[in-house]
Design a protein around this motif. Sequence first.
Motif, PDB file in Angstrom:
ATOM      1  N   PRO A   1      51.339 -33.695  24.345  1.00  0.00           N
ATOM      2  CA  PRO A   1      51.535 -33.136  22.996  1.00  0.00           C
ATOM      3  C   PRO A   1      51.233 -34.180  21.925  1.00  0.00           C
ATOM      4  N   LYS A   2      50.571 -33.740  20.871  1.00  0.00           N
ATOM      5  CA  LYS A   2      50.273 -34.564  19.680  1.00  0.00           C
ATOM      6  C   LYS A   2      49.176 -35.601  19.909  1.00  0.00           C
ATOM      7  N   TYR A   3      48.399 -35.405  20.976  1.00  0.00           N
ATOM      8  CA  TYR A   3      47.284 -36.324  21.229  1.00  0.00           C
ATOM      9  C   TYR A   3      45.994 -35.864  20.530  1.00  0.00           C
ATOM     10  N   GLY A   4      46.059 -34.713  19.856  1.00  0.00           N
ATOM     11  CA  GLY A   4      44.846 -34.192  19.223  1.00  0.00           C
ATOM     12  C   GLY A   4      44.366 -32.917  19.903  1.00  0.00           C
ATOM     13  N   THR A   5      45.312 -32.182  20.456  1.00  0.00           N
ATOM     14  CA  THR A   5      45.006 -30.967  21.219  1.00  0.00           C
ATOM     15  C   THR A   5      44.265 -29.935  20.362  1.00  0.00           C
ATOM     16  N   ALA A   6      44.808 -29.651  19.163  1.00  0.00           N
ATOM     17  CA  ALA A   6      44.188 -28.628  18.307  1.00  0.00           C
ATOM     18  C   ALA A   6      42.779 -29.058  17.903  1.00  0.00           C
ATOM     19  N   TRP A   7      42.604 -30.342  17.679  1.00  0.00           N
ATOM     20  CA  TRP A   7      41.275 -30.884  17.316  1.00  0.00           C
ATOM     21  C   TRP A   7      40.282 -30.644  18.461  1.00  0.00           C
TER      22      TRP A   7
ATOM     23  N   PRO B   1      43.980 -20.904  24.760  1.00  0.00           N
ATOM     24  CA  PRO B   1      45.427 -20.861  25.042  1.00  0.00           C
ATOM     25  C   PRO B   1      45.845 -21.858  26.120  1.00  0.00           C
ATOM     26  N   PHE B   2      47.106 -22.249  26.057  1.00  0.00           N
ATOM     27  CA  PHE B   2      47.683 -23.082  27.120  1.00  0.00           C
ATOM     28  C   PHE B   2      47.961 -22.198  28.329  1.00  0.00           C
ATOM     29  N   LEU B   3      47.583 -22.683  29.502  1.00  0.00           N
ATOM     30  CA  LEU B   3      47.928 -21.950  30.723  1.00  0.00           C
ATOM     31  C   LEU B   3      49.430 -22.022  30.972  1.00  0.00           C
TER      32      LEU B   3
ATOM     33  N   CYS C   1      43.576 -38.716  24.756  1.00  0.00           N
ATOM     34  CA  CYS C   1      44.813 -39.476  24.626  1.00  0.00           C
ATOM     35  C   CYS C   1      44.879 -40.133  23.249  1.00  0.00           C
ATOM     36  N   ARG C   2      46.046 -40.615  22.903  1.00  0.00           N
ATOM     37  CA  ARG C   2      46.287 -41.190  21.572  1.00  0.00           C
ATOM     38  C   ARG C   2      47.279 -42.336  21.708  1.00  0.00           C
ATOM     39  N   ASN C   3      47.253 -43.260  20.771  1.00  0.00           N
ATOM     40  CA  ASN C   3      48.196 -44.380  20.908  1.00  0.00           C
ATOM     41  C   ASN C   3      49.632 -43.844  20.821  1.00  0.00           C
TER      42      ASN C   3
ATOM     43  N   MET D   1      37.418 -41.474  18.534  1.00  0.00           N
ATOM     44  CA  MET D   1      36.764 -40.313  17.917  1.00  0.00           C
ATOM     45  C   MET D   1      36.862 -40.400  16.401  1.00  0.00           C
ATOM     46  N   LYS D   2      38.017 -40.817  15.918  1.00  0.00           N
ATOM     47  CA  LYS D   2      38.228 -40.910  14.472  1.00  0.00           C
ATOM     48  C   LYS D   2      37.246 -41.864  13.803  1.00  0.00           C
ATOM     49  N   GLU D   3      36.914 -42.969  14.531  1.00  0.00           N
ATOM     50  CA  GLU D   3      36.080 -43.974  13.854  1.00  0.00           C
ATOM     51  C   GLU D   3      34.594 -43.856  14.227  1.00  0.00           C
TER      52      GLU D   3
ATOM     53  N   LEU E   1      33.249 -29.196  10.598  1.00  0.00           N
ATOM     54  CA  LEU E   1      33.982 -27.929  10.753  1.00  0.00           C
ATOM     55  C   LEU E   1      35.348 -28.162  11.404  1.00  0.00           C
ATOM     56  N   CYS E   2      35.365 -29.070  12.384  1.00  0.00           N
ATOM     57  CA  CYS E   2      36.603 -29.299  13.159  1.00  0.00           C
ATOM     58  C   CYS E   2      37.412 -30.472  12.617  1.00  0.00           C
ATOM     59  N   SER E   3      37.027 -30.988  11.474  1.00  0.00           N
ATOM     60  CA  SER E   3      37.747 -32.153  10.937  1.00  0.00           C
ATOM     61  C   SER E   3      39.164 -31.753  10.528  1.00  0.00           C
TER      62      SER E   3
ATOM     63  N   ASN F   1      39.245 -30.012   7.116  1.00  0.00           N
ATOM     64  CA  ASN F   1      38.796 -28.612   7.085  1.00  0.00           C
ATOM     65  C   ASN F   1      39.790 -27.690   7.782  1.00  0.00           C
ATOM     66  N   LEU F   2      40.254 -28.096   8.965  1.00  0.00           N
ATOM     67  CA  LEU F   2      41.198 -27.221   9.694  1.00  0.00           C
ATOM     68  C   LEU F   2      42.474 -27.023   8.880  1.00  0.00           C
ATOM     69  N   LYS F   3      42.953 -28.088   8.267  1.00  0.00           N
ATOM     70  CA  LYS F   3      44.195 -27.997   7.498  1.00  0.00           C
ATOM     71  C   LYS F   3      44.029 -27.072   6.282  1.00  0.00           C
TER      72      LYS F   3
ATOM     73  N   ALA G   1      52.441 -26.845  11.190  1.00  0.00           N
ATOM     74  CA  ALA G   1      53.046 -28.038  11.795  1.00  0.00           C
ATOM     75  C   ALA G   1      52.057 -28.799  12.675  1.00  0.00           C
ATOM     76  N   PHE G   2      50.950 -28.163  13.031  1.00  0.00           N
ATOM     77  CA  PHE G   2      49.967 -28.830  13.894  1.00  0.00           C
ATOM     78  C   PHE G   2      48.965 -29.651  13.093  1.00  0.00           C
ATOM     79  N   PHE G   3      49.090 -29.615  11.748  1.00  0.00           N
ATOM     80  CA  PHE G   3      48.158 -30.348  10.882  1.00  0.00           C
ATOM     81  C   PHE G   3      48.977 -31.108   9.847  1.00  0.00           C
ATOM     82  N   ARG G   4      49.483 -32.253  10.221  1.00  0.00           N
ATOM     83  CA  ARG G   4      50.402 -33.006   9.364  1.00  0.00           C
ATOM     84  C   ARG G   4      49.619 -34.038   8.558  1.00  0.00           C
ATOM     85  N   LYS G   5      49.267 -35.183   9.177  1.00  0.00           N
ATOM     86  CA  LYS G   5      48.518 -36.224   8.445  1.00  0.00           C
ATOM     87  C   LYS G   5      47.163 -36.532   9.080  1.00  0.00           C
ATOM     88  N   GLY G   6      47.113 -36.435  10.405  1.00  0.00           N
ATOM     89  CA  GLY G   6      45.845 -36.689  11.106  1.00  0.00           C
ATOM     90  C   GLY G   6      45.317 -38.102  10.918  1.00  0.00           C
TER      91      GLY G   6
END
Length: 318
Positions: free
Chosen positions: A60-66, A97-99, A146-148, A217-219, A253-255, A258-260, A278-283
């Motif tokens: 969770p919170k590793y960038g799933t929606a992205w 969707p999540f399985l 993955c994310r730090n 990916m961000k950089e 488009l997927c930034s 834009n999504l937020k 809640a899935f688009f806070r600060k990114g």
Amino acid sequence: METEEDQLLQALPRERNWDGTSYIFQYQGFWFPSWGIHGVISFQRRFQARATDLFLASFPKYGTAWLKSLIFTTVNRARYGLNDTPLLITSPHDLVPFLDLDLFSNKNQIPDLEHHPNPRIFATHTAYSLLPASMRDSCCRIVYVCRNPLDQFISYWHFVVQRSKEYVAPPLSLEESFDMYCNEIHSFGPFCDQVLGYWKASLENPNKVLFLKYEDMKEDGKFQYLKKLAEFLGCPFSADEERDGVMEQVSRLCSFENLKSLEVNNTGKRKSGSPNSAFFRKGKVGDWANYLTPSMAQRLNNLVEEKLAGSGLSFKAS
Ligand code: PAP
């Protein structure tokens, strides 16, 4: 009537969750929230993967929606133009969707996934070692992001706390939650074990598991991550598409921005009760520094260093 799965749940070790009200259960070495554990077990026991399936796996919170947005858009770009893609009016969580947390979450119904068009695209927060055998043994492909952990912790803590008004007991403080995190008792964790499982699988079988990092990916201003993703998914960008800037368009488009900004991601709630917003806070990379003291960061960094030692894997946290 009590089922065998109900009995199994009752026997599992449990701890209070960060929200102060619900529980997390330890199942096969990982902790799962009470609202997700049934779906995880059902998915593990009943899902049958096809060789053509595509999966996104993440903590969770590793960038799933992205990643859901990027994978859906990339795979379906011949079917939908970028100007009228369903992503503009549908939450990425509904498109992919999540399985475990969506499709297999209903105790009374096993989902019929046979009629999903090929390639089927699904997501999961379940660890590699717990996946159904058909996912590990077939030729299906799995993208892992993955994310730090410092940013993940802060992102997830905000996610839990913003819902705390709905709960009976007050949520744990940031310090108490952090303590549990560093003691490896937290939803879907221990995070290092999940990351290492997918990391090792990606090294052993790079055609099956693609391992991506949020910070890279961000950089990546040249969209090389997207090129790699499309190749891995079996739908590489053509030379014409590269020349015409399609990778840049998909990335934009997927930034986060834009999504937020899309209405669908600003209104309404998920079935779980979490607002779509809640899935688009600060990114951002490095937001943890606004919340964690240097000694807290050091404690977590020490844990990560110890657990990842010798794996060749590391995180960028700023
Ligand atoms: P989930 O696992 O609960 O579905 P997930 O989508 O993995 O959540 O993570 C949400 C995080 O990704 C949020 O991070 P933050 O709290 O640090 O802000 C969210 O802002 C961030 N995020 C969402 N979309 C994007 C995007 N397009 N680019 C970068 N980060 C994003």
